[in-house]
Design a protein around this motif. Structure first.
Motif, PDB file in Angstrom:
ATOM      1  N   GLU A  66      45.800  41.787  38.624  1.00 19.38           N
ATOM      2  CA  GLU A  66      45.884  42.652  39.800  1.00 19.38           C
ATOM      3  C   GLU A  66      45.279  41.991  41.041  1.00 19.38           C
ATOM      4  N   GLN A  67      45.557  40.720  41.203  1.00 24.01           N
ATOM      5  CA  GLN A  67      44.969  39.963  42.311  1.00 24.01           C
ATOM      6  C   GLN A  67      45.703  40.204  43.621  1.00 24.01           C
ATOM      7  N   THR A  68      44.926  40.383  44.686  1.00 24.10           N
ATOM      8  CA  THR A  68      45.472  40.457  46.041  1.00 24.10           C
ATOM      9  C   THR A  68      44.758  39.418  46.892  1.00 24.10           C
ATOM     10  N   VAL A  69      45.482  38.873  47.848  1.00 20.20           N
ATOM     11  CA  VAL A  69      44.936  37.884  48.778  1.00 20.20           C
ATOM     12  C   VAL A  69      45.256  38.342  50.194  1.00 20.20           C
ATOM     13  N   THR A  70      44.231  38.436  51.026  1.00 15.58           N
ATOM     14  CA  THR A  70      44.398  38.792  52.428  1.00 15.58           C
ATOM     15  C   THR A  70      43.811  37.672  53.270  1.00 15.58           C
ATOM     16  N   ILE A  71      44.634  37.113  54.147  1.00 16.30           N
ATOM     17  CA  ILE A  71      44.204  36.017  55.009  1.00 16.30           C
ATOM     18  C   ILE A  71      44.004  36.553  56.428  1.00 16.30           C
ATOM     19  N   VAL A  72      42.849  36.247  57.012  1.00 12.93           N
ATOM     20  CA  VAL A  72      42.569  36.576  58.403  1.00 12.93           C
ATOM     21  C   VAL A  72      41.986  35.310  59.029  1.00 12.93           C
ATOM     22  N   GLY A  73      42.811  34.606  59.777  1.00 14.96           N
ATOM     23  CA  GLY A  73      42.361  33.349  60.377  1.00 14.96           C
ATOM     24  C   GLY A  73      42.018  32.335  59.301  1.00 14.96           C
ATOM     25  N   ASN A  74      40.774  31.852  59.330  1.00 17.42           N
ATOM     26  CA  ASN A  74      40.309  30.878  58.349  1.00 17.42           C
ATOM     27  C   ASN A  74      39.473  31.511  57.246  1.00 17.42           C
ATOM     28  N   THR A  75      39.681  32.812  57.045  1.00 15.36           N
ATOM     29  CA  THR A  75      38.961  33.549  56.012  1.00 15.36           C
ATOM     30  C   THR A  75      39.970  34.238  55.104  1.00 15.36           C
ATOM     31  N   ALA A  76      39.669  34.223  53.809  1.00  8.82           N
ATOM     32  CA  ALA A  76      40.520  34.915  52.840  1.00  8.82           C
ATOM     33  C   ALA A  76      39.648  35.839  52.001  1.00  8.82           C
ATOM     34  N   ILE A  77      40.165  37.043  51.782  1.00 12.63           N
ATOM     35  CA  ILE A  77      39.518  37.995  50.882  1.00 12.63           C
ATOM     36  C   ILE A  77      40.426  38.142  49.668  1.00 12.63           C
ATOM     37  N   VAL A  78      39.856  37.888  48.504  1.00 15.54           N
ATOM     38  CA  VAL A  78      40.591  37.990  47.246  1.00 15.54           C
ATOM     39  C   VAL A  78      39.929  39.075  46.418  1.00 15.54           C
ATOM     40  N   ARG A  79      40.754  39.951  45.872  1.00 12.93           N
ATOM     41  CA  ARG A  79      40.265  40.981  44.949  1.00 12.93           C
ATOM     42  C   ARG A  79      41.063  40.858  43.659  1.00 12.93           C
ATOM     43  N   HIS A  80      40.367  41.014  42.535  1.00 17.85           N
ATOM     44  CA  HIS A  80      41.053  41.025  41.251  1.00 17.85           C
ATOM     45  C   HIS A  80      40.179  41.684  40.194  1.00 17.85           C
ATOM     46  N   LYS A  81      40.798  41.939  39.047  1.00 14.23           N
ATOM     47  CA  LYS A  81      40.070  42.373  37.866  1.00 14.23           C
ATOM     48  C   LYS A  81      39.839  41.142  37.010  1.00 14.23           C
ATOM     49  N   LEU A  82      38.644  41.065  36.426  1.00 17.00           N
ATOM     50  CA  LEU A  82      38.271  39.945  35.572  1.00 17.00           C
ATOM     51  C   LEU A  82      37.922  40.495  34.199  1.00 17.00           C
ATOM     52  N   ALA A  83      38.567  39.960  33.181  1.00 24.16           N
ATOM     53  CA  ALA A  83      38.232  40.284  31.792  1.00 24.16           C
ATOM     54  C   ALA A  83      37.919  38.968  31.107  1.00 24.16           C
ATOM     55  N   ALA A  84      36.762  38.905  30.434  1.00 24.41           N
ATOM     56  CA  ALA A  84      36.355  37.632  29.846  1.00 24.41           C
ATOM     57  C   ALA A  84      35.607  37.835  28.545  1.00 24.41           C
ATOM     58  N   ASP A  85      35.748  36.819  27.701  1.00 26.36           N
ATOM     59  CA  ASP A  85      34.879  36.677  26.539  1.00 26.36           C
ATOM     60  C   ASP A  85      33.790  35.712  26.972  1.00 26.36           C
ATOM     61  N   THR A  86      32.541  36.056  26.663  1.00 21.05           N
ATOM     62  CA  THR A  86      31.416  35.240  27.080  1.00 21.05           C
ATOM     63  C   THR A  86      30.595  34.798  25.875  1.00 21.05           C
ATOM     64  N   ASN A  87      29.749  33.823  26.107  1.00 16.11           N
ATOM     65  CA  ASN A  87      28.807  33.355  25.096  1.00 16.11           C
ATOM     66  C   ASN A  87      27.526  32.942  25.831  1.00 16.11           C
ATOM     67  N   ASP A  88      26.993  33.886  26.619  1.00 19.80           N
ATOM     68  CA  ASP A  88      25.840  33.611  27.475  1.00 19.80           C
ATOM     69  C   ASP A  88      24.615  33.273  26.635  1.00 19.80           C
ATOM     70  N   SER A  89      24.110  32.057  26.841  1.00 18.31           N
ATOM     71  CA  SER A  89      22.950  31.553  26.084  1.00 18.31           C
ATOM     72  C   SER A  89      23.153  31.724  24.579  1.00 18.31           C
ATOM     73  N   GLY A  90      24.382  31.562  24.115  1.00 18.51           N
ATOM     74  CA  GLY A  90      24.687  31.651  22.688  1.00 18.51           C
ATOM     75  C   GLY A  90      24.918  33.059  22.174  1.00 18.51           C
ATOM     76  N   LYS A  91      24.936  34.047  23.067  1.00 23.30           N
ATOM     77  CA  LYS A  91      25.133  35.444  22.666  1.00 23.30           C
ATOM     78  C   LYS A  91      26.543  35.881  23.053  1.00 23.30           C
ATOM     79  N   PRO A  92      27.436  36.095  22.064  1.00 20.82           N
ATOM     80  CA  PRO A  92      28.818  36.504  22.367  1.00 20.82           C
ATOM     81  C   PRO A  92      28.869  37.878  23.025  1.00 20.82           C
ATOM     82  N   GLY A  93      29.837  38.045  23.911  1.00 20.17           N
ATOM     83  CA  GLY A  93      30.019  39.319  24.578  1.00 20.17           C
ATOM     84  C   GLY A  93      31.350  39.362  25.307  1.00 20.17           C
ATOM     85  N   THR A  94      31.592  40.478  25.987  1.00 21.40           N
ATOM     86  CA  THR A  94      32.786  40.630  26.820  1.00 21.40           C
ATOM     87  C   THR A  94      32.359  41.270  28.137  1.00 21.40           C
ATOM     88  N   VAL A  95      33.114  40.977  29.181  1.00 18.83           N
ATOM     89  CA  VAL A  95      32.879  41.610  30.474  1.00 18.83           C
ATOM     90  C   VAL A  95      34.209  42.063  31.050  1.00 18.83           C
TER      91      VAL A  95
END
Length: 145
Positions: A87-116
């Motif tokens: 669901e990514q959107t990109v909006t450009i205004v001059g030399n600036t861009a605003i990006v919005r999206h949903k992020l789904a990830a599997d993680t292993n932070d410091s060896g601890k499995p998880g999801t975000v």
């Protein structure tokens, strides 16, 4: 004469939309490069894609600068095993861009499995023809009942 003027107006509109499309594509590619660099813990690419003035906000309230952001990824403290952006959107205004999206990830932070599951806003700045991540803020995806 009217036809020539109309033709010139249409051509100039096409040029503007082409330029925006080119920047949107470049920003979209930069986001993809960042996603890959985060999964791969690629220090050189993370440093290349981020601005020295980076303000990187986490959904839990932690705030990092560029050096801390890169160190956390490279050290495995923040370890993304997989990362999907939707669901990514990109909006450009001059030399600036605003990006919005949903992020789904599997993680292993410091060896601890998880999801975000997050909603993310990225702010990119174009300097010297390159898009650099200047700001990022994430919030937790609302729980669906």
């Amino acid at each position: 004469m009217k036809r020539l003027l109309l033709f010139l107006v249409i051509c100039s509109m096409m040029e503007v939309s082409y330029a925006q499309s080119k920047d949107e594509k470049a920003v979209t590619q930069a986001v993809e490069n960042l996603r890959k660099a985060m999964v791969d813990a690629d220090k050189a690419m993370l440093e290349k894609l981020t601005d020295a003035r980076l303000s990187y906000g986490h959904s839990g309230g932690n705030l990092e600068d560029q050096a801390t952001f890169v160190k956390q990824i490279v050290s495995g403290h923040s370890d993304f095993v997989t990362m999907d952006l939707t669901e990514q959107t990109v909006t450009i205004v001059g030399n600036t861009a605003i990006v919005r999206h949903k992020l789904a990830a599997d993680t292993n932070d410091s060896g601890k499995p998880g999801t975000v599951h997050l909603r993310v806003m990225l702010v990119w700045a174009k300097e010297g023809g390159e898009w650099k991540l200047l700001g990022r803020q994430a919030v937790k995806e609302p729980v669906k009942n």
